[in-house]
Design an enzyme around this catalytic site. Sequence first.
Site, mmCIF file in Angstrom:
data_model
loop_
_atom_site.group_PDB
_atom_site.id
_atom_site.type_symbol
_atom_site.label_atom_id
_atom_site.label_comp_id
_atom_site.label_asym_id
_atom_site.label_seq_id
_atom_site.Cartn_x
_atom_site.Cartn_y
_atom_site.Cartn_z
ATOM 1 C CG ASP A 118 -0.302 -0.055 2.532
ATOM 2 O OD1 ASP A 118 0.645 -0.849 2.678
ATOM 3 O OD2 ASP A 118 -0.719 0.692 3.429
ATOM 4 C CG ASP A 142 0.507 -7.653 6.551
ATOM 5 O OD1 ASP A 142 1.173 -8.664 6.836
ATOM 6 O OD2 ASP A 142 0.698 -6.548 7.072
ATOM 7 N NE ARG A 291 8.970 -8.987 5.047
ATOM 8 C CZ ARG A 291 9.197 -7.800 5.632
ATOM 9 N NH1 ARG A 291 8.232 -7.221 6.304
ATOM 10 N NH2 ARG A 291 10.356 -7.222 5.526
HETATM 11 O O1 F6P Z 1 3.498 -5.225 5.784
HETATM 12 C C1 F6P Z 1 4.118 -6.444 5.809
HETATM 13 C C2 F6P Z 1 4.833 -6.640 7.128
HETATM 14 O O2 F6P Z 1 5.435 -7.908 7.073
HETATM 15 C C3 F6P Z 1 3.939 -6.492 8.363
HETATM 16 O O3 F6P Z 1 3.173 -7.632 8.606
HETATM 17 C C4 F6P Z 1 4.956 -6.170 9.414
HETATM 18 O O4 F6P Z 1 4.404 -5.447 10.484
HETATM 19 C C5 F6P Z 1 5.925 -5.326 8.688
HETATM 20 O O5 F6P Z 1 5.860 -5.689 7.334
HETATM 21 C C6 F6P Z 1 7.332 -5.466 9.215
HETATM 22 O O6 F6P Z 1 8.167 -4.591 8.566
HETATM 23 P P1 F6P Z 1 9.751 -4.539 8.793
HETATM 24 O O7 F6P Z 1 10.366 -5.539 7.885
HETATM 25 O O8 F6P Z 1 10.127 -3.158 8.442
HETATM 26 O O9 F6P Z 1 10.016 -4.871 10.216
#
Ligand code: F6P
Length: 364
Positions: A118, A142, A291
């Site tokens: 987004d 997400d 991820r």
């Molecule tokens: O938006 C995807 C996401 O994986 C969220 O679920 C999580 O809060 C965020 O990114 C974490 O981001 P970063 O990698 O900056 O910690």
Amino acid sequence: MKRVLVLTGGGDCPGLNAVIRAIVKRASQEKDWEVLGSIQAFNGVLWEPSEIVRLTPESVRGIHFRGGTILETTNKGGPFSWPVKNNDGTWTTVDRSDEMIRKLQYMGIDCVINIGGDGSQRISKKLFDKGLNIIGVPKTIDNDLSMTDSTFGFQTAVEIATESVDKLVTTAASHNRVFVLEVMGRDAGWIALNAAVAGGAEVCLLPEFPYDIEKVKEKLESRFVNDRGFAVVVISEGAKPKDGQQVFEVSKEVGYENVKLGGIGQKFIEQMKAAGFKHDMRETTLGHLQRGGVPVAYDRVLAAQFGVKAFEMVLNQEYGKMVAYRHPNIISVPLEDAVAKMNFVTMDNDLVKTAMGLGISLGI
Ligand code: F6P
């Protein structure tokens, strides 16, 4: 030769490489197009010297099952908020979007494909409004974008979370314990809800429905007879109790505009203990394990479809639009609509009804 520039922005997500490969493969069928990649989202364009790579069928060969992104990514800064250090050591941000558009013209870029969530698509929209030929490809584990039925990476994250529930069930049962699994999901609880249904959890706590600790306690106590029993709770990182707050820390990283969520699983255990819950509890946070790694087949297929469609949108000059999946078709939607509304879990959602039908407590 016409040139399309591809970049990946925001947090990474399994399937990004499969999109890049699909764009390049589709583009290679056209004689008059070449594909370039910008390293670390728009940074590759804005850096001096710039970091732009040529993407060819050879350079993307075999990357469809690799996690991460060969173009690297960032969720800090960007063309509208480029971090600059002041003389006193503090940081400020400047808008370099006009300069970037001029640089892209100078580089002979005809169109940009921005693969991101987004935040990235909001940047796409603002750049389109400034006259840049840009197309968005939605990405997020997400699954919180409203104009597409799903995003690639989400199924992989659900798979990882579900496998974790499966593993926790066996140790929970062996030790007569409650296990709390904290999964990602900043504002939308789709990963938690799907993993709870797929893994057979007893409780599922989501950012959308602030939970009542007494109701959760009642559900978990019902799982024990004479101190014997077990349960699994799946909790989104963005969940919070009724009249309570999300657990987060404000990042001190330069240009990082997100707050870092995490820790609600442990906090929830403390709240349960304070409410008088006597049974043994343990917490596991999955974090970025959700991820990384190999995308499941579903995500690779969706990513391939998005990549091919994105390049076809380039050929049709469908600028200012985002690729989307609307079962059973891959379509394009205006960027404006894509960023207007998020996809949250709502009480009338059928998966919520399924969860409740299975007896899963949502803590409400
Ligand atoms: O938006 C995807 C996401 O994986 C969220 O679920 C999580 O809060 C965020 O990114 C974490 O981001 P970063 O990698 O900056 O910690």
